[in-house]
Structure formats: C-alpha cells, structure tokens
Write an enzyme that holds these catalytic residues in place. Structure first.
Site, PDB file in Angstrom:
ATOM      1  N   ALA A 138       9.996   7.413  -9.004  1.00 26.36           N
ATOM      2  CA  ALA A 138       9.033   6.529  -9.661  1.00 26.36           C
ATOM      3  C   ALA A 138       7.636   6.840  -9.129  1.00 26.36           C
ATOM      4  O   ALA A 138       7.451   7.758  -8.330  1.00 26.36           O
ATOM      5  CB  ALA A 138       9.401   5.072  -9.385  1.00 26.36           C
ATOM      6  N   LYS A 139       6.691   6.071  -9.604  1.00 25.84           N
ATOM      7  CA  LYS A 139       5.286   6.314  -9.258  1.00 25.84           C
ATOM      8  C   LYS A 139       5.029   6.388  -7.759  1.00 25.84           C
ATOM      9  O   LYS A 139       4.229   7.172  -7.297  1.00 25.84           O
ATOM     10  CB  LYS A 139       4.407   5.202  -9.846  1.00 25.84           C
TER      11      LYS A 139
END
Ligand SMILES: [Zn+2]
Length: 307
Positions: free
Chosen positions: A247-248
């Site tokens: 994820a980010k």
C-alpha cells in the site's frame, strides 16, 4: 463444456500498483494458456471514491504491460438495474431484510461477537424487525441498507491455490450488506450478478478476498444460480517489508509512476514474472513469451515481499 471465461476487475478507487498488476498478470497468463475468454470489468460503484482519471490511467497501465482483454469493458456503474433486480428478488423471498443500524451501532452492540481479524460481526439486530423497507425508514427516519440473511450452514469449496476451505459464514462473518443505504449495490452482490451474467467460470484474485468467496457462493445459491458458481483461485498477496499488504505506506509502487519516470515495461514484467514463479530474466519484452511458461504448482505459496 461451454466457453471458459474469466475477468480482470480493477477498481478505480486507487491507482494500479505492483501488487494488483501481479494478480492480473497471473490471471492473464492462466487465461491465455487455457483459452479462457477475458472480460474487463471496471468496479466503479464506490461513489465519491471513484476517480474518472483513474479509469483512463488503469486502461493505460494495462495496455502498457500488454494485458489485453476480449470485448468492450463492462462498467458496474451502468448495471445498477441488474443489481436492483437481484436485491428485489432476495427481499421478496425473505432472504434479505432492511437494516437501519449505523456502523457505530453495530460496533458497540454488546452482543456483537468479533471475527478473527478483529472486524465486527453484525449481531442480527434488524433480522425480522421490519416487514417492509418503508417501515424501516419510517422507524429510523433515514433510508435503510439491505442485508443478506446468511443461512445457517458451513460453506465448503476447493480453491485452486489455497486448497480445501470451509467457512461458517453466519458465525464468522454474519449477515452482510448487499445494498447500502443510498441504494448502491454492495461489492459482494454486484460481483455475483456480474460474474453470473458474464458467464464467468474462473475467478483469479488476491487472497485478501478469500473470505468473500463463501459469501458469494451463498448469494449464487440464494439467487437460484448454484450451478454458475465459478472455480476460484486466490493468490498470495504482494506485501511490504512489514508483511502488510502492499500500500501507499510502502512507497510509491504505482505503475503510472514507473511509466512516467521512464522505467521500461519490460523491467516491470520481469519482476512480476519472477513473483509469479517464472524465471524469465530481468526484462520481458513480450508478455506473450510468458504464455506456456506459467505453472500453478510453481506459484509461490506464501506472500511475496516487495522491498
Ligand atoms: Zn440493523
């Protein structure tokens, strides 16, 4: 046997990153090896989180890698009528019911047991509580969501990757939402209606969706389509160095970022192929060269760590 069909189903709520791309690559190679038709379905029901620019971007990402598909893309946002028909049918036969609980009410309900992952199992507060949608709305003064009445049975299936599975959906997951209060079909319902209408026979996706499968199988059954339940393949996910889903927080692994900063698609394909158990070298110049080289039994069975 009729035609075999699979689908790539990106959601334009976020950009395509290496993790999604690897799942799509495995799905694509399996389909091209086995002669399955590939549908592209854009899962764009999620209201304000959908960004139109991301639809364009993800199409560009797919074509950059050479992930092609058969026929025109299908947009969930254009299929609201089909979802409404299925929801009506479940309501009519008493397999769904209006629910006026807020998220907060569900979370604080004293009787709510907790699922293994810490999420809340809906305690069934509104089961049998209202005779009609109108009655539910009159009671709470706000539109009601609709929940599926999960039958009391253990669902069993053999996953093409994860093996023998079983789930007591009522106890482990509870009655789940099939239409949000704003009328939008929820994920599980939309996927089942789309896969059934599209004749999808093979579903390949990340194992974060493993617990969606028994819910979807129950929906097929309740909609009288048990014979259409596809074969499922849930792939171990790509995770960050902390072992959490990519994820980010793990940095920018969006395909668009690599593309714009001049990283060649061949380098990304080489990496994704390696993560799929194919030793094809650092650069893969033609995605079609991977067809025939993938072997499900060589697919890594534990999460891939991206660092
Ligand atoms: Zn409720």
């Amino acid at each position: 046997m009729g035609e075999m069909i699979t689908r790539l189903a990106p959601s334009p709520t976020g950009a395509l990153h290496l993790g999604n791309a690897r799942t799509f690559l495995v799905n694509w190679i399996m389909a091209r090896q086995e002669g399955w038709r590939i549908l592209l379905r854009i899962e764009d029901l999620d209201g304000p989180r959908i960004k139109r620019d991301l639809v364009t971007e993800l199409m560009e990402d797919l074509s950059w890698l050479g992930l092609d598909y058969d026929g025109a893309p299908i947009y969930q946002s254009s299929r609201r009528g089909e979802y409404a028909t299925a929801i009506e049918k479940l309501l009519r036969v008493g397999l769904a019911y209006p629910c006026v609980c807020s998220r907060r009410e569900v979370e604080t309900a004293a009787s709510a047991p907790h699922a293994e992952d810490g999420s809340t199992v809906y305690p069934g507060t509104c089961r049998g509580r209202f005779a009609t949608m109108a009655e539910a709305q009159a009671f709470s003064g706000r539109p009601a969501a609709i929940r599926f009445r999960v039958p009391d049975q253990t669902v069993r299936w053999t996953d093409g990757v994860a093996g023998e599975q079983s789930c007591d959906v009522a106890r482990q997951l509870g009655d789940f939402v099939i239409a949000k209060a704003d009328g939008t079909a929820a994920y599980q319902l939309a996927v089942v209606v789309d896969d059934a209408d599209g004749g999808v026979t093979h579903v390949v996706r990340g194992d974060d969706l493993l617990d969606s499968t028994p819910r979807q199988m129950l929906l097929y059954q309740s909609l009288g389509m048990a014979e259409k339940i596809p074969k499922y393949f849930h792939l171990p996910l790509v995770v960050g160095p902390d072992r959490r889903r990519l994820a980010k927080r793990h940095g920018d692994t969006r395909l668009a970022t690599y593309r714009e900063s001049g990283v060649p698609a061949s380098r990304i394909l080489g990496l994704l192929a390696k993560w799929s158990g194919i030793d094809a070298g650092e650069h893969v110049h033609d995605i079609r060269s991977l067809i025939g080289r993938f072997d499900l039994s060589l697919l890594p069975r534990s999460p891939i760590v991206c660092d």
